[in-house]
Design a protein around this motif. Structure first.
Motif, PDB file in Angstrom:
ATOM      1  N   GLY A  33      34.448  -7.127  11.775  1.00  0.00           N
ATOM      2  CA  GLY A  33      34.737  -5.694  11.790  1.00  0.00           C
ATOM      3  C   GLY A  33      36.181  -5.363  11.567  1.00  0.00           C
ATOM      4  O   GLY A  33      36.601  -4.235  11.740  1.00  0.00           O
ATOM      5  N   GLN A  47      28.251 -10.263   1.303  1.00  0.00           N
ATOM      6  CA  GLN A  47      28.050 -10.898   2.596  1.00  0.00           C
ATOM      7  C   GLN A  47      26.577 -10.993   2.954  1.00  0.00           C
ATOM      8  O   GLN A  47      26.140 -11.956   3.546  1.00  0.00           O
ATOM      9  CB  GLN A  47      28.787 -10.072   3.649  1.00  0.00           C
ATOM     10  N   THR A  65      35.523  -7.150   4.572  1.00  0.00           N
ATOM     11  CA  THR A  65      34.596  -6.735   3.530  1.00  0.00           C
ATOM     12  C   THR A  65      35.093  -5.476   2.822  1.00  0.00           C
ATOM     13  O   THR A  65      34.978  -5.335   1.613  1.00  0.00           O
ATOM     14  CB  THR A  65      33.207  -6.502   4.128  1.00  0.00           C
ATOM     15  N   ARG A  71      26.252   5.773  15.134  1.00  0.00           N
ATOM     16  CA  ARG A  71      26.318   5.532  13.694  1.00  0.00           C
ATOM     17  C   ARG A  71      25.061   4.861  13.186  1.00  0.00           C
ATOM     18  O   ARG A  71      24.281   4.307  13.938  1.00  0.00           O
ATOM     19  CB  ARG A  71      27.548   4.694  13.363  1.00  0.00           C
TER      20      ARG A  71
HETATM   21  N1  LIG Z   1      30.177   2.771   5.254  1.00  0.00           N
HETATM   22  C1  LIG Z   1      30.923   2.738   6.358  1.00  0.00           C
HETATM   23  N2  LIG Z   1      31.085   3.853   7.064  1.00  0.00           N
HETATM   24  C2  LIG Z   1      31.836   3.845   8.180  1.00  0.00           C
HETATM   25  N3  LIG Z   1      32.433   2.776   8.677  1.00  0.00           N
HETATM   26  C3  LIG Z   1      32.311   1.624   8.017  1.00  0.00           C
HETATM   27  C4  LIG Z   1      31.532   1.549   6.831  1.00  0.00           C
HETATM   28  N4  LIG Z   1      31.565   0.279   6.386  1.00  0.00           N
HETATM   29  C5  LIG Z   1      32.325  -0.409   7.296  1.00  0.00           C
HETATM   30  N5  LIG Z   1      32.774   0.406   8.258  1.00  0.00           N
HETATM   31  C6  LIG Z   1      33.611   0.025   9.384  1.00  0.00           C
HETATM   32  O1  LIG Z   1      34.760  -0.564   8.871  1.00  0.00           O
HETATM   33  C7  LIG Z   1      35.175  -1.615   9.696  1.00  0.00           C
HETATM   34  C8  LIG Z   1      35.436  -2.833   8.827  1.00  0.00           C
HETATM   35  O2  LIG Z   1      34.229  -3.290   8.284  1.00  0.00           O
HETATM   36  P1  LIG Z   1      34.105  -4.593   7.393  1.00  0.00           P
HETATM   37  O3  LIG Z   1      32.731  -4.615   6.879  1.00  0.00           O
HETATM   38  O4  LIG Z   1      35.188  -4.642   6.437  1.00  0.00           O
HETATM   39  O5  LIG Z   1      34.290  -5.760   8.464  1.00  0.00           O
HETATM   40  P2  LIG Z   1      34.398  -7.294   8.202  1.00  0.00           P
HETATM   41  O6  LIG Z   1      35.788  -7.678   8.458  1.00  0.00           O
HETATM   42  O7  LIG Z   1      33.816  -7.624   6.905  1.00  0.00           O
HETATM   43  O8  LIG Z   1      33.517  -7.835   9.378  1.00  0.00           O
HETATM   44  P3  LIG Z   1      32.415  -8.972   9.399  1.00  0.00           P
HETATM   45  O9  LIG Z   1      33.103 -10.212   9.479  1.00  0.00           O
HETATM   46  O10 LIG Z   1      31.635  -8.689  10.631  1.00  0.00           O
HETATM   47  O11 LIG Z   1      31.607  -8.789   8.164  1.00  0.00           O
HETATM   48  C9  LIG Z   1      34.124  -1.843  10.717  1.00  0.00           C
HETATM   49  O12 LIG Z   1      34.557  -1.337  11.946  1.00  0.00           O
HETATM   50  C10 LIG Z   1      32.958  -1.037  10.234  1.00  0.00           C
HETATM   51  O13 LIG Z   1      32.272  -0.469  11.303  1.00  0.00           O
END
Ligand SMILES: Nc1ncnc2c1ncn2[C@@H]1O[C@H](COP(=O)(O)OP(=O)(O)OP(=O)(O)O)[C@@H](O)[C@H]1O
Ligand SMILES: Nc1ncnc2c1ncn2[C@@H]1O[C@H](COP(=O)(O)OP(=O)(O)OP(=O)(O)O)[C@@H](O)[C@H]1O
Ligand SMILES: [Mg+2]
Ligand SMILES: [Mg+2]
Lengths: 625, 332, 394, 623
Positions: free
Chosen positions: A49, A111, A53, A455
């Motif tokens: 999070g 992912q 990504t 959410r």
């Molecule tokens: N479409 C969206 N709308 C709102 N918030 C989002 C959305 N996509 C991701 N987020 C938020 O953005 C933040 C970063 O998400 P991201 O998917 O980049 O995490 P990550 O580093 O890839 O984590 P993981 O290792 O669990 O995949 C998270 O807190 C997530 O809740």
């Protein structure tokens, strides 16, 4: 390596990304800078999070609709265009320019491979499409190229798999298809977002090797997002550590592994389980969350751990899938094992070997062709496979499942709150307020911010979704939880937190787990009894120590050998170990090969340790081999 | 797959039997019969029907027999290609329908074609540009088509087509071509008249379809696999058509069976208003006068179309979605 | 906040070892704002309502419909005339203008007197404004008497024509009844017929289609065949047959309900098929399995987990079906099966306008299409808003 | 050899010249029927042209038979029966009818028309058990007795009964006539008795009919001229075989009427009927698509048609409609509901319902005052007209109505002001209507308002005609809406059947009518003195010999009907728009538009209508 290697292929400078949720803007990437030099691998690690990504999505120009890049530049210097620099952040979202980059110059592995493929097209079709788009081939040839690619990523029968639909594939196979799709165009930059989470270590090694080969062959740069520090240690040249949208520490692998400085990174390195851990040793998570006991009416009477009686007897399960061409695939064959009450039973094995299917059959989510599953309730044995409608429904809360695919197992149109409450509503447990309170608790347990309750699942990161799934499975406080890759998408610190939680629950409530995972260290940490599956059969089963110390089956040995360790001094030797499928019986000594149908049998090696071998063999033969 | 299709085709037989029995019942349901209708209608105009002739006709057409027997005769004839006899026109149904059927099919297919040609681009546009002016504008136009009753629309269009373009009122061709064999001039005349009914009949359906496509597509556009497709670098149009559009077609394909009957029955009233030489007015008239074999045969014919449509729809659905095809029948 | 900002080395240069030196507390959470706090435990419905509120057009449409539906509660009061009241001297009078100024002087809303001449050559009634007679429009006034909801006697109106004058804002029909009043009264039937009809057809469609799609197998097979049969029975003969079955002694109101239900009963098949085929593919998703594993009963799985995935389509179809129900009644009237006087509805009024004479000579009688169109647009925009509100991705 | 073809219709000249058609003299009977146009105040005409008509249904081609109105005997404008196809009819004692054919008269295929054609019909059709299971038509049967038929010679036949049969000739002269002859030479090929069985079998298969009976029936149909091969005696003969949307009728070269100059009628060469939706016909007419049209256009279309006169090159005329009333409300005295039955049989109730109707209002609102407010009775066009019948109980007098109703025992009212029947139910009448025209529904609505004022609630319910009839006979319908007397310009020589219970088609007393019709086998015996009296009078008329006798009977019956208000007529003598092309001549400015007698245009001799620029009309588009 070539000259271009010295150039930066991708430079992200001070990137800011925000999401609008319920009308409010949340900044999730807060000024991140990183670079990917040509021909190099940069690993992006960080807490689940933290925005990894999202960064990769920004690079592809594929942010969700409610996301905005509101600061920073994403500079891409295409080697094919003499290093002309393009600022991707400034490009039109679906414009021609960015389309040219996508797929062709920048390949992306998503992912969640399970949901990223179109359910109604064959994988061959979807992979070949990418090929034809950027590197057009005549039809016949294209198929050949595609099949070759499928073979490279570890499909056993590429010709057949070409025509398969994603839902016919196991999680790992889908991930491999995804890999094939990204690699087939030979991009200049590969963004791999957790490319190997669903793969067993042997395949993982094979895939990593393939990536390395492509890298050295064409100078491909890789932005590798992963939680597996072992993979990082083996693959990366440089590492960037992010935490809540900011860079905490960045440097070469050496710097990172040998001289970690930031407390977060240090915690990370400490949190990963390894085989050297002593019995009863506890992982150190960044944050410890005490398991909150469920309210009285949700709790079962505690079970004495003293008398380990089997909770579940699984006998001779078998499952075949019909396929398009009439030939049927034996997915699971003659699988038998017992799980003791309060025990964690680990199931590891090749990807596609039928682990999920076994779990599903126990849960009655799929029908078994034959075999039996007996659940030894306090009131007596229950034949799970024979339960009918109403009985089945009332029995169901006793066993719960954490799904391998966190995306498709969450109703896309329910908020997290509803998702977590749903089991309680269905089973009529607690009042409205109690249920909400419990939902908040569960969120905290799995390390999620309760603010996220309102959410929808799609707005979560992979790891967050997985944790929602875990929270849901815990909601009913079942006796048995089948955990299908419960922590594959979690960074090690959160993973430690969740694993500790599961252990605590096991201790306090006497929960029993069937734990499916590719991460052998995790299984080693969690499970007392472990079974190894290959090609639909259990090839070896035994207590943890016996299995890890004295693996008897060649496949088990191969597995253990292929585990990447987060240690720069003990890198995997890609070239030596994994040239072909370790699960291919042809590569096994003949004691383990079936000479005739039914010729194989579980051979007792003593101490509850069994291995599948020719019935003619003795234990000694087997250990000697 | 082949087995599936075969089985589906076999299932059609009982379905059709049930349908035909139902149709026959519905035809028999009104308490009176054709001859009473005839008498009443003639009486209303001061004419009288010769009772002895009516007796004669009743006997000729087996009305002294029990309904069950008549049903089996009728359905038996159907198998042999004898669709029965129209009381009202006193001639075999087959002779009566002839050219009308062709024109019905022409009108129906043109309508369907127009509906698709218009609805798909608009629906896709609306879904990919939601809440834009274009979306609202097209929505408005589409809804107009739904909101204005067909016959009113028909009447108005026809009147002004006559006043402005001098098109003859009603009909599918200039009356001079009525009894003529097909010729280029006749075809031209038909084409000149065709657009009015096609637009009118198609208006409602187009609007509905646009809305449905838009709604379904909007859902699919959010799915991860579409992102994957874009990540491959597919041009948006191509990606759209291959992935989300195809998925959103589910509703469309599942209603293929409904299309023909809807268009045909939707066009009945319009055909009456516009005085088209299609089967609609004939059917309506036959229903009202209880010319039961004529009406019944029509209806059964329509049912066949539906049943075939549903078959096509089922097969197409299976092709469209392998999950239905391969796991189809039962869950897991 | 961190003091160091992470800056990259120039291209090609080796990477420095960067460490963020801001204090690090793994337990720190970002403070929750008031708004976030409010949101996080909000129920899904509340969330949807918030989202809906942001769709302006939908809100406007919703308000418009709310006003319309509210108006049917007090049609008697809103209509300037009793809708059955005939004005023999003003047959087919065209819409009458309401003026504000007379000779440049502001008077407030008023109408001029109408003089009527009979053109016996063309058998046409001609009306001209007589600017010497001025009738100021009255508000909250006593006018035609009515029985409020057929129960209470009353004669209070929102607006009435001036004493001795007329107020035919939308003209009069062939019996000299005020079109506006008829429209206002007609809304009662037209606006409810759609809702009832749609409840019937959607209820049947979703339930039958949902179960067929979820269970599959022989249940599906059976319902599919049933749908086929129903679908292949063309509507018109069924209408004819069913209406002949309706007892003649039924009062117009009962007939109206009968018709509504018939309309609904005819309409569910398409929806059922669409729901079914969508569910056939949706039911394979893991979240459905998850719901099963919780022990959820079939209805809950279908309606709580599966049907919402189909919401967009349902909403779109519903917003389209309502108008077609409003108009479907017109088609029935065309066949002589519709509502009968004294009940009036937009469909009845439109049906009365199905005549070339009217199109050419008395075009204001086609005006009922305007409210029909307005209602349809409103329903659709409302539907858009609802769709968006239910759409998790927005 | 020089031939004088000056009298020939130009369209025949070529055929005659080339020998395909005989000359006029050979085509006409020796004594053709001469129509003296100048004497009628009409102009002799030109030949040629196509008269276009629009119809709503394929079966409407029977209008061609009606309009052209060539009958053995016909009604003239004075209401007298005169010979037409026949040269002469001799009647003895009202029971022996000797029919004299015109010598040399031929069917349209040129075959002589002789007494054999009558014999064939009588022996081989009317008395053939297979073709006519019920025997000869009713009009030929007097008190169960069939006539004695006799062929006197080649051109003379005789029908004889033992008692008078005053209905015989009117039946032959009807708009929908009783046919007593068939072209034997043509029909024999379909008759089992004459035809070669092999050929007959082939014909049956070819026509896809059940047997020779159906084949014969189908081929012989002349009222609805669907068989173009069937020889006819009409002015125009059909040339189109259905199914079709466009029917063409060509002039009959052997037609028996000539104008005063000896030129064979009709003037117009060709009549076409194009079939389309009836509701579109006014619009098409306004676009100039018809030359002579009254069917399917109604008074409500007048204004619209008038507006289109210039563009459509036509004029709209208003003729008077010939029914006894445009609509009547028919209380069902045989209704099953005993409460209503008792009430409706009370003459005071019927009178009250009648005087409660504001006929003036209805006339003004719907007919611009052009109709006449009166009861359902004969019109001034009839020699039997008397304004007393017309005015009886047709005034508007709600007070009287209330008084009558109170007297009749409906004196209690409920809270809504609706009267209560003696049995305590609300006085709500559901009127069943088959009305597909708006006028009818409007009238009902207006009547509803009026009746509400006297405490009677009216609901209208639309049903199909057959169902309406059914529910009337079954006694389910309390009241129905139906047109008034079919033939309201009747003379004493026409049967007064519609004034007395004689058939089940009479909605005021369907069961009584059925009883009389079936001679007591079905239905109920009339049990209202007035009705019994009417039955009696109708029987008397059947036995009557002299016109004077008949006149008296008629008057009595009219009197009873007027007094008893068995049907509540509302407006009569309403107008029927008749659209006439500007070039079409000899169409009367005013006329009575009725089916019986008069056959709509038939009595006005449609064969004498002609186009100003006859030949040019051929060039106009046929639409
Ligand atoms: N479409 C969206 N709308 C709102 N918030 C989002 C959305 N996509 C991701 N987020 C938020 O953005 C933040 C970063 O998400 P991201 O998917 O980049 O995490 P990550 O580093 O890839 O984590 P993981 O290792 O669990 O995949 C998270 O807190 C997530 O809740
Ligand atoms: N619905 C299906 N139809 C046909 N084959 C299937 C289906 N589901 C699974 N299989 C096949 O069954 C085998 C076992 O699948 P399963 O999902 O149990 O593997 P797994 O051990 O969970 O693998 P992974 O670790 O990759 O998730 C695979 O070869 C897969 O392709
Ligand atoms: Mg992620
Ligand atoms: Mg799996």
């Amino acid at each position: 390596m070539k000259e271009t290697a010295s150039k930066d292929l991708l430079r992200i400078e001070d990137l800011h990304v925000s999401f609008a949720v319920h009308g409010q803007l949340n900044e999730v990437v807060k000024g991140i800078s990183l670079r990917v030099p040509a021909g190099r691998t940069v690993a992006l690690v960080g807490e689940s999070g933290s925005g990894k990504t999202v960064i990769s999505q920004s690079v592809m120009g594929l942010l969700p609709r409610n996301g905005v890049v509101h600061g920073g530049r994403i500079l891409f210097a295409d080697p094919a265009k003499e290093g002309k620099v393009i600022d991707i952040a400034a490009l039109d979202r679906d414009g021609k320019k960015i389309r040219h980059l996508r797929g062709g110059r920048i390949g992306m592995i998503f992912q969640e491979p399970m949901s990223s493929l179109s359910p109604v097209h064959t994988i061959g079709d979807q992979i070949q499409e990418a090929l034809q788009l950027h590197r057009p081939h005549p039809r016949k040839e294209a198929r050949a190229v595609t099949e070759e690619m499928l073979r490279l990523v570890g499909f056993r029968n590429p010709h057949h798999s070409y025509d398969q639909y994603p839902f016919e594939l196991s999680g790992g196979l889908r991930q491999r298809a995804m890999l094939a799709m990204a690699l087939i165009c030979r991009p200049a930059l590969l963004i791999a977002d957790e490319p190997t989470t669903a793969l067993d270590v042997t395949i993982q090694a094979q895939v990593l090797k393939l990536m390395k080969e492509l890298q050295s062959e064409m100078g491909m740069a890789i932005l590798l997002i992963t939680h597996d520090l072992g993979v990082v240690a083996n693959m990366a040249d440089e590492v960037v550590v992010v935490y809540r949208g900011r860079v905490m520490e960045a440097g070469t692998v050496d710097d990172i592994f040998r001289h970690p400085r930031h407390p977060y990174l240090k915690a990370l390195l400490k949190a990963s389980p390894d085989f050297d851990m002593a019995e009863g040793e506890r992982l150190v998570a960044l944050r410890e969350v005490p398991p909150t006991a469920p309210p009285a009416d949700l709790r079962h009477e505690p079970v004495l751990r003293a008398a380990p009686t089997p909770l579940l007897n699984v006998r001779n399960l078998r499952k075949t899938y019909g396929s398009k061409h009439g030939a049927s695939i034996v997915a699971v064959e003659d699988v038998s094992f017992d799980i003791l009450r309060g025990q964690c039973f680990g199931l590891v094995g090749e990807s596609g070997s039928g682990k999920t299917t076994v779990g599903n059959m126990i849960m009655r989510a799929r029908s078994a062709d034959s075999g039996s599953v007996i659940f030894n309730d306090r009131t007596g044995p229950v034949d799970v496979l024979a339960l009918q409608d109403e009985e089945l429904r009332t029995f169901r809360p006793r066993m719960q499942m954490i799904f391998q695919d966190p995306v498709s197992s969450l109703s896309p149109r329910m908020t997290v709150l509803d998702i977590i409450r749903e089991p309680m509503i269905v089973q009529g447990r607690g009042t409205d307020a109690e249920q909400k309170k419990r939902a908040v608790e569960l969120m905290e347990c799995v390390g999620l911010d309760p603010r996220f309750l309102s959410r929808y699942p799609h707005s979560f990161s992979g790891g967050q979704r997985q944790r929602i799934g875990i929270a849901r499975a815990l909601a009913l406080n079942p006796d048995l939880i089948i955990c299908d890759e419960p922590v594959s998408a979690l960074d090690v610190s959160v993973q430690a937190q969740v694993l500790n939680l599961l252990k605590d629950l096991q201790a306090s409530l006497g929960l029993t787990y069937l734990f499916v995972s590719h991460n052998l260290a995790v299984v080693h940490y969690m499970a007392e009894q472990i079974a190894v599956m290959a090609r639909g059969r259990i090839v070896e089963i035994g207590p943890r120590e016996a299995l890890f110390r004295r693996p008897a089956h060649p496949y088990t040995r191969a597995l253990l050998k292929a585990v990447p360790l987060p240690d720069l001094d003990r890198k995997l030797d890609f070239d030596v170990a994994f040239t072909g499928g370790a699960s291919d019986p042809a590569s096994w000594p003949e004691e383990f090969r079936a000479t005739a149908p039914g010729s194989l049998e579980m051979i007792d090696l003593g101490g509850g340790h069994f291995v599948l071998a020719d019935r003619a063999c003795t234990a000694r033969d087997v250990t000697a081999a | 797959m082949l087995r599936y299709i075969l089985r589906r085709i076999l299932i059609m037989v009982p379905t059709l039997l049930v349908t035909s029995a139902l149709i026959f019942t519905v035809m028999e349901l009104p308490p009176s019969d054709y001859f009473e209708t005839l008498q009443a209608e003639m009486a209303a105009q001061g004419e009288h029907a010769d009772t002895s002739r009516i007796e004669f006709l009743k006997r000729e057409y087996g009305f002294d027999r029990p309904p069950v027997e008549r049903y089996f005769r009728w359905i038996g004839g159907f198998v042999r290609g004898d669709f029965g006899y129209s009381f009202e026109y006193e001639m075999p149904v087959r002779d009566l329908v002839g050219e009308r059927l062709g024109l019905t099919i022409l009108v129906s297919f043109s309508t369907i074609l127009l509906t698709w040609l218009v609805a798909f681009p608009i629906g896709i546009y609306s879904a990919t540009h939601p809440y834009s002016w274009g979306d609202y504008g097209l929505t408005f136009v589409g809804l107009l088509g739904i909101a204005v009753p067909h016959f009113l629309l028909a009447l108005i269009t026809m009147y002004f087509a006559n006043v402005w373009f001098g098109l003859s009122i009603g009909g599918l061709m200039d009356p001079i071509y009525f009894n003529e064999p097909m010729s280029w001039a006749k075809v031209q005349s038909i084409l000149a008249h065709l657009w009015i009914p096609v637009i009118i009949i198609g208006a409602g359906g187009t609007g509905t379809m646009v809305r449905a496509i838009r709604a379904n597509l909007l859902d699919e556009l959010q799915k991860q696999y579409y992102v994957t497709a874009k990540a491959k670098g597919l041009p948006p149009g191509k990606a759209l058509v291959k992935y989300p559009l195809r998925m959103s077609l589910n509703f469309f394909v599942s209603n293929i069976g409904d299309i023909l009957p809807t268009v045909v029955s939707g066009s009945e009233l319009t055909a009456v208003v516009l005085s088209l030489q299609t089967t609609g007015p004939l059917l309506l008239r036959a229903l009202q006068s209880q010319d039961m074999y004529l009406a019944g045969s029509f209806l059964l014919f329509l049912s066949c179309l539906t049943v075939i449509g549903v078959l096509i729809s089922d097969i197409a659905l299976a092709f469209l979605d392998p999950r239905i095809r391969l796991q189809g029948g039962s869950l897991k | 906040m961190s003091a160091t900002t992470h800056s990259l080395p120039p291209p090609g240069a080796p990477l420095d070892h960067f460490v963020d030196d801001a204090p690090f507390d793994p337990y720190a959470t970002e403070p929750m704002t008031k708004a976030q706090e409010r949101i996080y435990l909000a129920s899904q419905l509340t969330l949807m309502w918030w989202k809906f509120k942001r769709h302006r057009l939908a809100v406007v449409s919703g308000l418009f419909l709310a006003v319309l539906y509210a108006s049917i509660l007090i049609s008697e009061f809103l209509a300037p005339y009793n809708y059955t009241e005939r004005h023999t001297d003003f047959i087919r009078s065209p819409p009458q203008a309401v003026h504000l100024f007379h000779d440049g002087n502001f008077i407030g809303p008023f109408t001029y007197g109408l003089t009527y001449t009979l053109d016996m050559e063309k058998l046409r009634r001609n009306y001209t404004e007589d600017t010497s007679r001025i009738y100021p429009v009255r508000f909250f006034c006593r006018g035609d008497s009515y029985r409020f909801w057929g129960l209470v006697e009353g004669n209070l109106h929102l607006v009435c024509p001036g004493e001795g004058g007329t107020l035919f804002v939308l003209g009069t029909d062939r019996l000299g009844r005020d079109m506006l009043s008829r429209l206002i009264y007609g809304a009662r039937i037209s606006l409810t017929i759609g809702l009832i009809g749609i409840s019937v057809s959607f209820g049947l469609g979703i339930i039958i289609g949902g179960l067929a799609g979820y269970y599959g197998g022989w249940f599906d097979l059976l319902t599919q065949r049933a749908i086929e049969v129903v679908q292949s029975l063309p509507h018109i003969p069924l209408w004819l047959a069913l209406s002949s079955v309706m007892p003649p002694t039924w009062s117009p109101l009962l007939v109206y309900f009968g018709i509504t239900i018939i309309l609904g009963l005819m309409d569910w098949t398409g929806l059922a098929r669409a729901v079914r085929s969508k569910l056939l593919s949706l039911r394979e998703d893991d979240y459905v399995v998850a719901a099963q594993l919780m022990g959820a009963k079939t209805p809950r799985i279908v309606f709580r987990h599966l049907v919402p995935g189909f919401m967009s389509h349902l909403i779109a179809m519903a917003t389209i079906a309502i108008p077609s129900m409003i108009l479907g009644e017109t088609a029935l009237s065309f066949l002589g099966l519709g509502l009968r006087p004294p009940i009036t509805s937009w469909g009845v009024m439109l049906n009365e306008a199905q005549n070339i004479n009217i199109v050419v000579l008395y075009p204001w009688l086609i005006l009922p299409v305007v409210p029909v169109i307005a209602v349809i647009l409103a329903f659709n925009f409302l539907g858009d808003g609802l769709r968006d509100a239910a759409d998790p991705y927005r | 050899e020089p031939r004088d073809l000056s009298l020939e219709p130009p369209s025949f000249v070529r055929d005659i010249w080339e020998g395909r058609l005989p000359e006029l003299a050979q085509r006409l009977p020796q004594d053709p029927r001469v129509i003296d146009l100048p004497a009628m105040g009409r102009a002799p005409g030109h030949y040629g042209g196509t008269m276009r008509m629009l119809m709503g249904d394929q079966r409407d081609i029977r209008m061609m038979t009606v309009y052209s109105y060539a009958r053995l005997v016909v009604f003239d404008l004075k209401g007298d029966i005169v010979p037409d196809i026949l040269a002469k009819v001799d009647i003895e004692q009202g029971r022996i009818f000797t029919l004299h054919l015109r010598k040399g008269h031929r069917w349209s295929d040129g075959h002589p028309f002789t007494s054999e054609d009558f014999r064939y019909w009588w022996d081989d059709v009317a008395n053939n058990a297979h073709l006519s299971p019920d025997g000869p038509p009713l009009q030929l049967v007097v008190k169960g007795e069939r006539p004695v038929f006799e062929v006197v010679d080649e051109t003379t036949v005789r029908f004889m009964w033992s008692t008078p049969n005053p209905g015989f000739l009117p039946a032959l002269a009807g708009a929908q006539p009783v046919l007593i002859m068939l072209p034997a030479h043509y029909m024999k090929q379909f008759h089992q008795r004459y035809a070669d069985p092999v050929r007959l079998g082939a014909l049956i298969r070819g026509e896809r009919v059940k047997g020779w009976g159906a084949l014969h029936d189908r081929m012989a149909r002349s009222y609805r001229p669907e068989n173009p091969d069937l020889p006819t005696l009409s002015a125009w003969m059909p040339t189109t075989k259905p199914p079709a949307e466009f029917f063409v009728f060509k002039r009959n070269p052997y037609y028996h009427r000539v104008d005063e100059q000896g030129r064979q009628l009709p003037y117009v060469d060709e009549v076409t009927m194009s079939i389309g939706t009836s509701s579109l016909i006014p619009a098409k007419v306004a676009a100039g698509a018809a030359d002579l049209q009254a069917r399917y256009i109604s008074f409500a279309d007048y204004t619209f048609l008038k507006e289109g006169e210039h563009n459509g090159h036509y004029h709209v005329r208003l003729w008077e409609r010939g029914e006894g009333a445009y609509v009547t409300l028919v209380p069902n005295l045989n209704v099953a509901d005993p409460g209503w039955r008792a009430v409706l049989r009370d003459v005071r109730v019927r009178r009250a319902l009648s005087v409660a109707i504001n006929r003036r209002d209805i006339n003004q609102v719907i007919f611009f005052g052009l109709g006449h407010e009166g009861a359902n009775t004969v019109l001034p066009g009839s020699p039997l007209y008397d304004s007393r019948y017309d005015h009886a109980w047709a005034q508007y007098d709600p007070a009287l109505a209330n008084k009558l109703l109170d007297e009749a025992g409906l004196d209690k009212r409920d809270d809504d002001g609706i009267r209560l029947l003696p049995n305590g139910r609300r006085a709500e009448i559901t009127i069943e209507t088959a009305g597909d025209n708006t006028e009818e529904t409007d009238i009902l609505e207006l009547v509803g308002y009026d009746w509400e004022k006297i405490g009677i609630k009216l609901y209208a319910r639309g049903v199909q005609r057959d169902l309406l009839r059914r529910s009337v006979i079954a006694g389910n319908a309390t009241m129905a809406v139906w047109p008034g007397l079919d033939n309201a310009t009747a003379g004493p020589n026409m049967p007064p059947d519609s004034l007395a219970p004689t058939s089940s088609m009479q909605f005021q007393w369907p069961l009584w009518g059925q009883y009389v019709d079936t001679m007591g086998r079905e239905g109920e015996k009339p049990d209202l003195p007035a009705a019994e009296k009417l039955v009696d009078l109708a029987k008397q008329w059947r036995r009557s010999v002299t016109p004077e006798e008949r006149r008296q009977i008629w008057e009595k019956m009219l009197q009873i009907n007027a007094d008893q208000v068995f049907t509540i007529g509302i407006v009569n003598r309403t107008s029927q728009p008749v659209v006439v092309n500007d070039r079409l001549r000899n169409v009367p400015e005013v006329g009575i538009y009725s089916f019986e007698p008069g056959a709509y245009f038939g009595i006005y001799l449609i064969d004498t209508f002609w186009f100003e620029d006859g030949n040019a009309a051929l060039e106009v588009k046929r639409d």
